[in-house]
Motif scaffolding. Structure first.
Motif, mmCIF file in Angstrom:
data_model
loop_
_atom_site.group_PDB
_atom_site.id
_atom_site.type_symbol
_atom_site.label_atom_id
_atom_site.label_comp_id
_atom_site.label_asym_id
_atom_site.label_seq_id
_atom_site.Cartn_x
_atom_site.Cartn_y
_atom_site.Cartn_z
ATOM 1 N N GLY A 25 0.822 -1.208 0.000
ATOM 2 C CA GLY A 25 0.000 0.000 0.000
ATOM 3 C C GLY A 25 0.856 1.258 0.000
ATOM 4 N N MET A 26 1.954 1.231 0.767
ATOM 5 C CA MET A 26 2.814 2.419 0.818
ATOM 6 C C MET A 26 3.482 2.671 -0.527
ATOM 7 N N ARG A 27 3.845 1.587 -1.215
ATOM 8 C CA ARG A 27 4.420 1.777 -2.561
ATOM 9 C C ARG A 27 3.415 2.455 -3.486
ATOM 10 N N ILE A 28 2.162 1.983 -3.391
ATOM 11 C CA ILE A 28 1.126 2.592 -4.235
ATOM 12 C C ILE A 28 0.905 4.042 -3.822
ATOM 13 N N LEU A 29 0.865 4.294 -2.517
ATOM 14 C CA LEU A 29 0.657 5.667 -2.040
ATOM 15 C C LEU A 29 1.780 6.590 -2.506
ATOM 16 N N GLU B 15 -8.953 19.116 -2.076
ATOM 17 C CA GLU B 15 -7.790 18.833 -2.919
ATOM 18 C C GLU B 15 -6.552 18.584 -2.090
ATOM 19 N N PRO B 16 -6.514 17.469 -1.402
ATOM 20 C CA PRO B 16 -5.306 17.175 -0.626
ATOM 21 C C PRO B 16 -4.104 17.047 -1.562
ATOM 22 N N ASP B 17 -2.945 17.519 -1.100
ATOM 23 C CA ASP B 17 -1.736 17.311 -1.909
ATOM 24 C C ASP B 17 -1.251 15.877 -1.714
ATOM 25 N N GLY B 18 -0.204 15.531 -2.427
ATOM 26 C CA GLY B 18 0.293 14.162 -2.381
ATOM 27 C C GLY B 18 0.659 13.731 -0.964
ATOM 28 N N ALA B 19 1.305 14.631 -0.223
ATOM 29 C CA ALA B 19 1.737 14.272 1.135
ATOM 30 C C ALA B 19 0.532 13.951 2.017
ATOM 31 N N THR B 20 -0.542 14.703 1.833
ATOM 32 C CA THR B 20 -1.740 14.460 2.644
ATOM 33 C C THR B 20 -2.384 13.122 2.284
ATOM 34 N N VAL B 21 -2.440 12.849 0.985
ATOM 35 C CA VAL B 21 -2.995 11.557 0.555
ATOM 36 C C VAL B 21 -2.171 10.420 1.143
ATOM 37 N N ALA B 104 -8.050 -4.713 -3.446
ATOM 38 C CA ALA B 104 -8.437 -3.464 -2.790
ATOM 39 C C ALA B 104 -7.369 -2.389 -3.015
ATOM 40 N N LEU B 105 -6.109 -2.808 -3.019
ATOM 41 C CA LEU B 105 -5.033 -1.854 -3.302
ATOM 42 C C LEU B 105 -5.129 -1.353 -4.745
ATOM 43 N N ALA B 106 -5.505 -2.240 -5.649
ATOM 44 C CA ALA B 106 -5.698 -1.827 -7.044
ATOM 45 C C ALA B 106 -6.826 -0.803 -7.146
ATOM 46 N N ASP B 107 -7.878 -1.007 -6.358
ATOM 47 C CA ASP B 107 -8.992 -0.049 -6.371
ATOM 48 C C ASP B 107 -8.563 1.337 -5.895
ATOM 49 N N LEU B 108 -7.662 1.358 -4.926
ATOM 50 C CA LEU B 108 -7.153 2.655 -4.443
ATOM 51 C C LEU B 108 -6.538 3.414 -5.611
ATOM 52 N N LEU B 109 -5.728 2.708 -6.378
ATOM 53 C CA LEU B 109 -5.068 3.307 -7.529
ATOM 54 C C LEU B 109 -6.101 3.745 -8.569
#
Lengths: 486, 486
Positions: A25-29, B15-21, B104-109
């Protein structure tokens, strides 16, 4: 090697332990964080090499596994970037889909825990959360009665299908061929798809003329209904637009509600694009009469800025959905009787379904309805500003002013084929890569002919004044080029 | 405070930035890691306080925001734990849904990048990836021709709906009331729901008698078809089970294919539960004839262990889906002609839809088909072992042997109401919290009556020998208790 050891637990490659899930998950994030931060700078459209990139993906099923980092890189570098980016701030085409990252994070949670929300008993609190979200939506559209309800679907098309089927069954005819539905030429293509799916032929869906603002003409509808009744047909459904896709028109909901009430016809309002604006004061005004519909489609993956995958059908009386979709089975528990315990399987075409509530609940609870209302108000403002400035550009004729956040126009230089010029301008704007707008062919009563119009739809949560400025600059330059090139 | 500062960028809370996400995502991953590691020890069913927990969720829409950590804790502690846990290794009830964390990780992406896959052009490579996955599935079921294809749906019910609508339109009748469909009493409830949705009344769906193994009797079907033809009706669809939900029976696909070919009737195989076993050698054998169907439903969120949200309809000739679901619109691009460029919107009821391909592609590419085949083979083994051992328990009568990984039995102590005893035993087993099994009411030809049977379905990717041992221990103890209690 079939089990890349870094991504699997000792038990089975399909059962990663918590640490493995966290690591993957962290890699994807990390990739997604870069992607999110890079969004403003990326072109809205990357069409070069599309066919080649697509072809590369069609490969035999892999017998053995492949390490994760390479797969992730392939997806992020070769798969995702090709095509249109609806998550881009410059995406002003079609109806923008959202991509709120919080909703995607909610989906991660939903997927891993994998609770079942087709029925109430297996996940009472998660269904309760979804019921809460649906009640919020019912409140926004003015469905305040205790019998109001609805379900979350995969999108507006399935929501419209639910409405068509419920309306069809409510009509209680023996021969479906006698039924007649009504909409304007601006209706979404899912209206025709849904009626066909429900066993109602295209010839049974009549096109009601619209006025100069592309809104359904209630007097013309009344004439058609009378004509159909006289011929022994059964008018059963009026589908009104609350922000049509081609030009954004809102049909006169109050007048249509009067007529439908008098004629005992089901009024369905397709608010897939525009319904969410009911959360704002200006939207409320523009959508006056919405609360008198029998059913309303909303598309939270548009108007609430969620990633694709969530539409909603709302009904004033949820017994009407239950009547069409309740089917017992020998292996299912007894149906519920408590008014707050909803079995979603009894209100729509799905039995198994993904839990769709958390992806709305989480961002709403996190930021409050106020944040969404302000974002929608901003889009209303931006569309008005854009409309005024577009009208100031040379050769532009406004075709449809923004009733919400969508408007349409044409570029009509004297002595030129305006359809062709408008198309060429759209292509030029797209090539510049900062904003993307698309067109539609509509019957323009002002010209008495079908014409191709350019349209701007402001609905991405990332779109702000900077993109409107870019639109105006690029549109201006494109018009100049195309007109000069003769 | 409407914008919890820790979770929002300076631009806008939406609109969270990358760090927030990344930060929010890591918090979720931490919770999920604990959840995954705690899975084996949690009870399969937690029903105490269900109604109260559900009631707490139904609250007014929040105008202001709430900080993220508290929301996440509430979801993980108060919402998710209440009810059934289909992701539990001890979940042997209904048809287990999966919950493969990779999906589920794929869905996040998929959610964050939010690409549009309803049409090919907007996301050519991502659609290509989904086409690849569908071609893999077509290969597993033996749809090897170049015209084969299909679409991924939200689940088996919508997949069955696609088949019913395509079959209905293929029949080309003017009056839908003349159509007749056939299935056994073991058909999934979505068959009746789909036919109703498609405008075919329940009385037009005829129940074909089954043999002592709950399989459709082809001779009885032939009689019904002849009877209907003689009465001027139009037999148009046979829905065969490939692993029925109540007892797991596989209808005789070869014989039914012969009859359907001779009678020009569409053969749809509902393999929502059992179709995925076609990936294994034993499954291939049990499903002989599958490749002769016109259409097949698979449910990757069951047989491929994915989280809920992905079914599939596969057809030997995808033009038949296109015929039913292609609807043009003024605002959409021209339809495609290249054979590898599929517009999914033209093959099913959805226009907007979530991209469902990556959640299959990622785990398949990561672990290889071999890992899935081995897991399915393990489930076949476990079911056989469980069946033999259950039959050795006192008072058990086997009702349906496992054709795949599902079997049914009854507990029939002399002089007792076997339905009641069987129900009570199921409740006792559930209370122990290690495994959960459910029942169904079926017409048992051996008894000439409808009876309640207990059923065991082994399909969770987390179920191994330990859970079968637990099932036998708990079942044995429950039978003893219930029989002793008189």
């Amino acid at each position: 090697m079939s089990k890349p050891p870094a991504e699997s637990s000792p038990v089975s490659p399909l059962e990663p332990d918590g640490a493995t899930v966290r690591r993957m998950g962290m890699r994807i994030l990390d990739k997604l964080a870069d992607w999110v931060d890079g969004t403003p700078g990326r072109p809205v459209l990357r069409s070069d090499g599309s066919a080649r990139a697509a072809r590369r993906m069609v490969e035999p099923a892999p017998e053995e596994g492949t390490p994760f980092p390479g797969l992730l890189a392939r997806v992020m570098n070769e798969v995702i970037p090709v095509g249109l980016d609806p998550a881009s701030p410059g995406y002003l085409a079609f109806i923008p889909g959202g991509g709120l990252p919080h909703a995607a994070l909610a989906d991660l949670l939903t997927g891993v825990v994998n609770r079942y929300t087709g029925l109430w008993r297996p996940a009472p609190a998660l269904v309760g959360l979804e019921v809460a979200v649906l009640r919020w939506m019912c409140g926004w559209v003015g469905f305040d009665g205790p019998d109001a309800g609805g379900i979350l679907t995969s999108g507006g098309s399935i929501a419209n299908l639910c409405a068509v089927v419920a309306a069809r069954d409510h009509a209680e005819v023996d021969d479906l061929r006698t039924l007649v539905a009504y909409c304007t030429a601006q209706a979404h293509n899912s209206v025709l798809k849904s009626t066909r799916t429900a066993g109602i032929r295209p010839s049974q869906v009549r096109t009601v003329p619209n006025d100069a603002r592309f809104r359904m003409d209630p007097a013309a509808l009344a004439v058609l209904v009378a004509e159909d009744r006289a011929a022994g047909r059964v008018p059963f459904l009026v589908v009104a637009n609350a922000g049509c896709t081609p030009v954004g028109a809102i049909d006169p909901l109050g007048a249509l509600a009067d007529l439908c009430a008098a004629e005992a016809i089901w009024l369905h309002v397709d608010g897939a694009y525009g319904g969410a604006f009911a959360m704002t004061a200006r939207g409320q005004e523009a959508l006056a009469g919405l609360d008198r519909a029998d059913s309303i489609t909303l598309d939270p993956h548009k108007g609430l800025f969620l990633p694709y995958g969530t539409g909603a059908i709302l009904v004033r009386d949820r017994a009407r959905l239950q009547r069409s979709f309740t089917v017992q089975a020998s292996y299912l528990p007894e149906p519920l009787v408590h008014p707050d315990h909803w079995d979603f399987a009894d209100m729509g075409p799905e039995l198994s379904r993904p839990a769709r509530g958390l992806r709305i609940w989480l961002p709403m609870k996190l930021h409050g309805v106020g944040a969404f209302r302000r974002a929608l108000d901003e889009k209303l403002d931006l569309a008005r500003v854009a409309w005024r400035r577009v009208l100031e550009l040379p050769h532009v004729r406004g075709v449809a002013a923004p009733e919400l956040s969508l408007f349409a126009f044409r570029i009509e230089p004297p002595g030129r084929d305006a359809d062709q010029v408008t198309r060429r301008v759209l292509r030029e704007v797209g090539k510049m890569g900062r904003v993307l707008i698309t067109g539609a062919t509509v019957y323009d009563p002002a010209l008495g002919a079908s014409v191709f119009v350019a349209r701007v739809c402001v609905l991405s949560f990332r779109t702000h004044q900077a993109q409107i400025d870019a639109l105006l600059e690029d549109l201006s330059m494109a018009i100049e080029r195309v007109v000069a090139s003769g």
